[in-house]
Design a protein around this motif. Sequence first.
Motif, PDB file in Angstrom:
ATOM      1  N   SER A   1      41.874  42.563  26.828  1.00  8.47           N
ATOM      2  CA  SER A   1      42.605  42.366  28.076  1.00  8.47           C
ATOM      3  C   SER A   1      44.041  41.993  27.759  1.00  8.47           C
ATOM      4  O   SER A   1      44.342  41.501  26.673  1.00  8.47           O
TER       5      SER A   1
ATOM      6  N   ALA B   1      46.687  40.481  32.998  1.00 13.38           N
ATOM      7  CA  ALA B   1      45.428  40.735  33.709  1.00 13.38           C
ATOM      8  C   ALA B   1      44.546  39.487  33.677  1.00 13.38           C
ATOM      9  O   ALA B   1      43.975  39.092  34.698  1.00 13.38           O
TER      10      ALA B   1
ATOM     11  N   GLU C   1      45.960  36.907  36.094  1.00 16.65           N
ATOM     12  CA  GLU C   1      45.850  37.301  37.497  1.00 16.65           C
ATOM     13  C   GLU C   1      44.423  37.236  38.037  1.00 16.65           C
ATOM     14  O   GLU C   1      44.233  36.999  39.227  1.00 16.65           O
ATOM     15  N   ILE C   2      43.428  37.440  37.187  1.00 14.79           N
ATOM     16  CA  ILE C   2      42.039  37.338  37.665  1.00 14.79           C
ATOM     17  C   ILE C   2      41.492  35.922  37.508  1.00 14.79           C
ATOM     18  O   ILE C   2      40.354  35.652  37.864  1.00 14.79           O
TER      19      ILE C   2
ATOM     20  N   LYS D   1      35.520  41.284  37.864  1.00 15.76           N
ATOM     21  CA  LYS D   1      36.736  40.846  38.575  1.00 15.76           C
ATOM     22  C   LYS D   1      37.922  41.709  38.171  1.00 15.76           C
ATOM     23  O   LYS D   1      38.708  42.124  39.021  1.00 15.76           O
ATOM     24  N   ALA D   2      38.061  41.966  36.895  1.00 22.58           N
ATOM     25  CA  ALA D   2      39.205  42.745  36.402  1.00 22.58           C
ATOM     26  C   ALA D   2      39.195  44.153  36.978  1.00 22.58           C
ATOM     27  O   ALA D   2      40.245  44.695  37.332  1.00 22.58           O
TER      28      ALA D   2
ATOM     29  N   LYS E   1      38.373  45.192  39.780  1.00 22.66           N
ATOM     30  CA  LYS E   1      38.793  45.269  41.180  1.00 22.66           C
ATOM     31  C   LYS E   1      40.287  45.540  41.307  1.00 22.66           C
ATOM     32  O   LYS E   1      40.725  46.137  42.284  1.00 22.66           O
ATOM     33  N   THR E   2      41.058  45.088  40.334  1.00 27.85           N
ATOM     34  CA  THR E   2      42.512  45.232  40.378  1.00 27.85           C
ATOM     35  C   THR E   2      43.061  46.105  39.261  1.00 27.85           C
ATOM     36  O   THR E   2      44.040  46.809  39.437  1.00 27.85           O
ATOM     37  N   TRP E   3      42.429  46.057  38.126  1.00 28.11           N
ATOM     38  CA  TRP E   3      42.915  46.730  36.920  1.00 28.11           C
ATOM     39  C   TRP E   3      41.973  47.861  36.540  1.00 28.11           C
ATOM     40  O   TRP E   3      40.815  47.874  36.928  1.00 28.11           O
ATOM     41  N   ARG E   4      42.477  48.766  35.731  1.00 31.24           N
ATOM     42  CA  ARG E   4      41.627  49.859  35.240  1.00 31.24           C
ATOM     43  C   ARG E   4      40.699  49.301  34.177  1.00 31.24           C
ATOM     44  O   ARG E   4      41.138  48.695  33.210  1.00 31.24           O
TER      45      ARG E   4
END
Length: 125
Positions: free
Chosen positions: A38, A42, A45-46, A64-65, A67-70
Amino acid sequence: MGSRKLAPAYKAGYGLFNAGLFTTQFFFPTAVGACIFSTKRAHDEIGGFDESIVLCEDCNYVKKAAKTWRFRFLPLSFQFDPRRLEQDGFFKMGFTYLKANVRRFFFGEMRNNEMEYKFGHYQQQ
């Protein structure tokens, strides 16, 4: 010990485990904590790892990751010591991991020891 030196049953088990991880990355991301890469951004932010989760906190992290990140698996392989499989039993460990993630899928994260899982009891080899 690398998987190349393992018995065929272990290789088949690793293959099934990896196929499950690969398949679920698209709808219910799951990962092994020793293999998570990671960025600091990232991670921050999570909110990092949820330390209130007692089992599968690494799986929650990638969920969780994603949901926002690839989130995707890298085409890499690594070697690890299979002592957990040898000491606790190959099928028992596989069933434990399967049961934990099916439970997470239907009922959410485990914060109250919903499943017995012992840590740190492995003998050195």
